[in-house]
Write a protein that holds these residues in place. Structure first.
Motif, PDB file in Angstrom:
ATOM      1  N   LEU A  63       0.816  -1.221   0.000  1.00  0.00           N
ATOM      2  CA  LEU A  63       0.000   0.000   0.000  1.00  0.00           C
ATOM      3  C   LEU A  63       0.851   1.273   0.000  1.00  0.00           C
ATOM      4  O   LEU A  63       1.986   1.265   0.451  1.00  0.00           O
ATOM      5  CB  LEU A  63      -0.900   0.020   1.242  1.00  0.00           C
ATOM      6  CG  LEU A  63      -1.950  -1.072   1.346  1.00  0.00           C
ATOM      7  CD1 LEU A  63      -2.611  -1.039   2.712  1.00  0.00           C
ATOM      8  CD2 LEU A  63      -3.002  -0.922   0.251  1.00  0.00           C
ATOM      9  N   CYS A  64       0.259   2.360  -0.513  1.00  0.00           N
ATOM     10  CA  CYS A  64       0.956   3.648  -0.481  1.00  0.00           C
ATOM     11  C   CYS A  64       0.994   4.180   0.951  1.00  0.00           C
ATOM     12  O   CYS A  64       0.292   3.669   1.828  1.00  0.00           O
ATOM     13  CB  CYS A  64       0.264   4.651  -1.408  1.00  0.00           C
ATOM     14  SG  CYS A  64      -1.285   5.287  -0.775  1.00  0.00           S
ATOM     15  N   GLU A  65       1.781   5.216   1.176  1.00  0.00           N
ATOM     16  CA  GLU A  65       1.990   5.726   2.542  1.00  0.00           C
ATOM     17  C   GLU A  65       0.679   6.143   3.205  1.00  0.00           C
ATOM     18  O   GLU A  65       0.435   5.821   4.374  1.00  0.00           O
ATOM     19  CB  GLU A  65       2.967   6.913   2.522  1.00  0.00           C
ATOM     20  CG  GLU A  65       4.424   6.507   2.293  1.00  0.00           C
ATOM     21  CD  GLU A  65       4.900   5.385   3.222  1.00  0.00           C
ATOM     22  OE1 GLU A  65       4.744   5.539   4.452  1.00  0.00           O
ATOM     23  OE2 GLU A  65       5.392   4.350   2.716  1.00  0.00           O
ATOM     24  N   ASP A  66      -0.175   6.844   2.442  1.00  0.00           N
ATOM     25  CA  ASP A  66      -1.455   7.290   3.003  1.00  0.00           C
ATOM     26  C   ASP A  66      -2.294   6.091   3.437  1.00  0.00           C
ATOM     27  O   ASP A  66      -2.881   6.079   4.510  1.00  0.00           O
ATOM     28  CB  ASP A  66      -2.235   8.108   1.959  1.00  0.00           C
ATOM     29  CG  ASP A  66      -1.735   9.546   1.908  1.00  0.00           C
ATOM     30  OD1 ASP A  66      -1.041   9.954   2.856  1.00  0.00           O
ATOM     31  OD2 ASP A  66      -2.030  10.241   0.907  1.00  0.00           O
ATOM     32  N   CYS A  67      -2.339   5.115   2.549  1.00  0.00           N
ATOM     33  CA  CYS A  67      -3.169   3.939   2.834  1.00  0.00           C
ATOM     34  C   CYS A  67      -2.658   3.174   4.054  1.00  0.00           C
ATOM     35  O   CYS A  67      -3.437   2.606   4.809  1.00  0.00           O
ATOM     36  CB  CYS A  67      -3.238   3.018   1.617  1.00  0.00           C
ATOM     37  SG  CYS A  67      -4.405   3.627   0.381  1.00  0.00           S
ATOM     38  N   LYS A  68      -1.350   3.180   4.218  1.00  0.00           N
ATOM     39  CA  LYS A  68      -0.795   2.500   5.397  1.00  0.00           C
ATOM     40  C   LYS A  68      -1.361   3.119   6.670  1.00  0.00           C
ATOM     41  O   LYS A  68      -1.647   2.425   7.637  1.00  0.00           O
ATOM     42  CB  LYS A  68       0.736   2.596   5.392  1.00  0.00           C
ATOM     43  CG  LYS A  68       1.352   1.489   4.552  1.00  0.00           C
ATOM     44  CD  LYS A  68       2.856   1.538   4.543  1.00  0.00           C
ATOM     45  CE  LYS A  68       3.381   0.534   3.531  1.00  0.00           C
ATOM     46  NZ  LYS A  68       4.661   0.923   2.974  1.00  0.00           N
ATOM     47  N   ASP A  80     -10.812   4.880  -1.166  1.00  0.00           N
ATOM     48  CA  ASP A  80     -10.839   6.171  -1.841  1.00  0.00           C
ATOM     49  C   ASP A  80      -9.507   6.506  -2.503  1.00  0.00           C
ATOM     50  O   ASP A  80      -9.368   7.538  -3.145  1.00  0.00           O
ATOM     51  CB  ASP A  80     -11.185   7.246  -0.792  1.00  0.00           C
ATOM     52  CG  ASP A  80     -11.756   8.494  -1.418  1.00  0.00           C
ATOM     53  OD1 ASP A  80     -12.278   8.386  -2.538  1.00  0.00           O
ATOM     54  OD2 ASP A  80     -11.664   9.564  -0.804  1.00  0.00           O
ATOM     55  N   CYS A  81      -8.512   5.638  -2.363  1.00  0.00           N
ATOM     56  CA  CYS A  81      -7.162   5.968  -2.831  1.00  0.00           C
ATOM     57  C   CYS A  81      -7.073   5.918  -4.358  1.00  0.00           C
ATOM     58  O   CYS A  81      -7.628   5.038  -5.001  1.00  0.00           O
ATOM     59  CB  CYS A  81      -6.152   5.020  -2.212  1.00  0.00           C
ATOM     60  SG  CYS A  81      -4.480   5.470  -2.661  1.00  0.00           S
ATOM     61  N   LYS A  82      -6.395   6.935  -4.913  1.00  0.00           N
ATOM     62  CA  LYS A  82      -6.290   7.018  -6.376  1.00  0.00           C
ATOM     63  C   LYS A  82      -4.991   6.383  -6.885  1.00  0.00           C
ATOM     64  O   LYS A  82      -4.781   6.273  -8.079  1.00  0.00           O
ATOM     65  CB  LYS A  82      -6.334   8.490  -6.824  1.00  0.00           C
ATOM     66  CG  LYS A  82      -7.606   9.218  -6.417  1.00  0.00           C
ATOM     67  CD  LYS A  82      -8.792   8.789  -7.275  1.00  0.00           C
ATOM     68  CE  LYS A  82     -10.074   9.496  -6.869  1.00  0.00           C
ATOM     69  NZ  LYS A  82     -10.665   9.015  -5.603  1.00  0.00           N
ATOM     70  N   ARG A 110      -1.553   1.275  -7.736  1.00  0.00           N
ATOM     71  CA  ARG A 110      -1.370  -0.032  -7.103  1.00  0.00           C
ATOM     72  C   ARG A 110      -2.496  -0.295  -6.101  1.00  0.00           C
ATOM     73  O   ARG A 110      -3.054  -1.391  -6.047  1.00  0.00           O
ATOM     74  CB  ARG A 110      -0.010  -0.059  -6.406  1.00  0.00           C
ATOM     75  CG  ARG A 110       0.661  -1.407  -6.526  1.00  0.00           C
ATOM     76  CD  ARG A 110       2.098  -1.344  -6.110  1.00  0.00           C
ATOM     77  NE  ARG A 110       2.264  -0.409  -4.980  1.00  0.00           N
ATOM     78  CZ  ARG A 110       3.438   0.003  -4.544  1.00  0.00           C
ATOM     79  NH1 ARG A 110       4.529  -0.388  -5.136  1.00  0.00           N
ATOM     80  NH2 ARG A 110       3.539   0.835  -3.520  1.00  0.00           N
ATOM     81  N   CYS A 111      -2.827   0.735  -5.332  1.00  0.00           N
ATOM     82  CA  CYS A 111      -3.905   0.589  -4.339  1.00  0.00           C
ATOM     83  C   CYS A 111      -5.242   0.312  -5.030  1.00  0.00           C
ATOM     84  O   CYS A 111      -6.063  -0.448  -4.532  1.00  0.00           O
ATOM     85  CB  CYS A 111      -4.026   1.834  -3.480  1.00  0.00           C
ATOM     86  SG  CYS A 111      -2.537   2.231  -2.561  1.00  0.00           S
ATOM     87  N   ALA A 112      -5.426   0.961  -6.203  1.00  0.00           N
ATOM     88  CA  ALA A 112      -6.684   0.783  -6.934  1.00  0.00           C
ATOM     89  C   ALA A 112      -6.843  -0.675  -7.387  1.00  0.00           C
ATOM     90  O   ALA A 112      -7.955  -1.213  -7.378  1.00  0.00           O
ATOM     91  CB  ALA A 112      -6.726   1.721  -8.126  1.00  0.00           C
TER      92      ALA A 112
END
Ligand SMILES: [Zn+2]
Ligand SMILES: [Zn+2]
Length: 432
Positions: free
Chosen positions: A204-209, A221-223, A226-228
């Motif tokens: 996951l990206c930093e925000d998603c973490k 909600d992540c754009k 990879r998260c998508a």
């Protein structure tokens, strides 16, 4: 002059540009702004909404209250100011919270329920927080607060916005809907999401973490690309919500069906804040995923979070700049009122004053007038009339002053006639 003074002079002449993230709305865009404002007002009136305008600056605490622990995630997206008295203020990032504060503060719950409220104005966010700049956006906002949480209100807000867009001749949009459940069923869904994402936490990206441990809904909600991809396999909300939420949502859809409003269900559409519940929706541009015309949802927990009684609420916020961009891209014509305007000119200095008094008379009679009376030559004045695409010109010269008359010239055909000053209003109205 000393070299230092010289330098200061130079500094003085430097232009000071607009603050970053702000924008000017320029005269050539004025027809779009006017069209949107009048349409919003007309639609609001037709649907029984009245205007409310909370201030642009609210106490920063208001948003802390509304968001609770979530403020940590949102804080960096908000614009704060400090007064000389050390009071922390926030530039509103959206309308709903301020409106709910006003609803409580002015006991709007004692007025007829629900309160149907409409607003139009700027909101501010830090789009790219690392640049530390505030971004201004204009929102058109509709809210139904109080009364019951009847699904008919969700449908009403949505159908109203459909009316608004179609009145602006915006047709290429998709309405997406989802239900994010209630306090009872959401924790279970969160757990399921947590379990699902556990297997991916390293990708996951930093925000998603961060969202992974704090607010799992925001993972959806992540754009980030990879998260998508990961999101595709995430469990669906609609299969997990409780029976009450499910019945409510079905009912919203039935109302939309009744109104012949087409929509698609999007299992990953969310409004990430805790105060949102059940129906969430968005109007997306058909071409660009990022092109959002509006987002909205139900927020049955917000008023209570702000210290009021438990109060139902549902609303939508439209992005005015985005709408204008679409109108321009699609070359949607704004009905020009130019045909309904008359041009007024004078031929020479003595006639200028008479023309000025005629101008007041025309305007007092509700006739829209274009003029450049400050220009001396008639040719120069008429050039402006042609440029504005006007059909009709009123001209006063020396002879007309004497005769108490006015020349009406058809600018397209070139024909003209002289009409007495007494009859001019009636004649102009007849021809416009
Ligand atoms: Zn539920
Ligand atoms: Zn992400």
């Amino acid at each position: 002059m000393s070299p230092k003074n010289k330098k200061n002079k130079k500094e003085d002449r430097k232009k000071t540009p607009i603050a970053r993230g702000m924008h000017d709305s320029l005269p050539h865009d004025a027809p779009y702004w006017e069209k949107i404002e009048t349409t919003a007002k007309d639609i609001a009136r037709e649907h029984g909404f009245v205007r409310i305008e909370p201030p642009i600056l609210e106490s920063a605490d208001l948003y802390r209250k509304a968001l609770g622990e979530e403020i940590d995630e949102i804080e960096k997206e908000m614009c704060f100011l400090k007064t000389k008295g050390d009071h922390a203020l926030a530039l509103r990032p959206e309308y709903t919270t301020g409106i709910c504060r006003a609803y409580i503060e002015h006991s709007l719950n004692r007025q007829g329920q629900p309160q149907k409220l409409f607003s139009l104005g700027p909101v501010f966010r830090h789009d790219r927080p690392h640049l530390g700049q505030c971004h201004e956006q204009t929102q058109v906002n509709f809210e139904i607060i109080g009364g019951s949480n009847d699904p008919i209100y969700d449908a009403e807000i949505i159908s109203m916005y459909v009316d608004f867009l179609s009145e602006l001749k915006i047709k290429d949009f998709t309405l997406k809907l989802n239900s994010i459940g209630c306090k009872t069923c959401r924790p279970t869904y969160r757990r399921q999401l947590h379990n699902f994402y556990k297997n991916y936490d390293r990708s996951l990206c930093e925000d998603c973490k961060k969202h992974f441990s704090k607010n799992q809904l925001r993972l959806l909600d992540c754009k980030n690309e990879r998260c998508a991809t990961i999101k595709e396999g995430a469990p669906d909300f609609l299969n997990k919500i409780c029976t009450t939420c499910s019945t409510h949502f079905k009912s919203v859809l039935e109302y939309l069906d009744e109104a012949n409003i087409s929509y698609t269900l999007d299992n990953h559409l969310i409004q990430g804040f805790e105060y949102y519940s059940r129906t969430v929706f968005g109007f997306f541009s058909e071409e660009k995923e990022s092109g959002l015309f509006a987002t909205g949802g139900r927020y049955d927990y917000l008023v209570e979070k702000l210290g009021g009684r438990s109060t139902a609420g549902v609303g939508i916020a439209g992005d005015v700049e985005r709408i204008i961009a679409e109108m321009k891209a699609k070359e949607i014509a704004i009905s020009k009122r130019s045909q309904k305007r008359v041009f007024l000119a004078h031929a020479g200095e003595p006639a200028k004053k008479k023309a000025f008094s005629l101008l007041q008379m025309l305007r007092a009679n509700g006739i829209r007038v274009v003029e450049v009376l400050a220009k001396e030559s008639l040719t120069a004045q008429l050039k402006v009339a042609h440029k504005e695409g006007l059909d009709l010109a009123l001209i006063i010269g020396q002879k007309e002053i004497f005769e108490k008359s006015v020349i009406i010239r058809d600018l397209k055909a070139g024909a003209q006639e002289t009409v007495s000053l007494e009859k001019i209003i009636a004649q102009v109205k007849k021809r416009l």
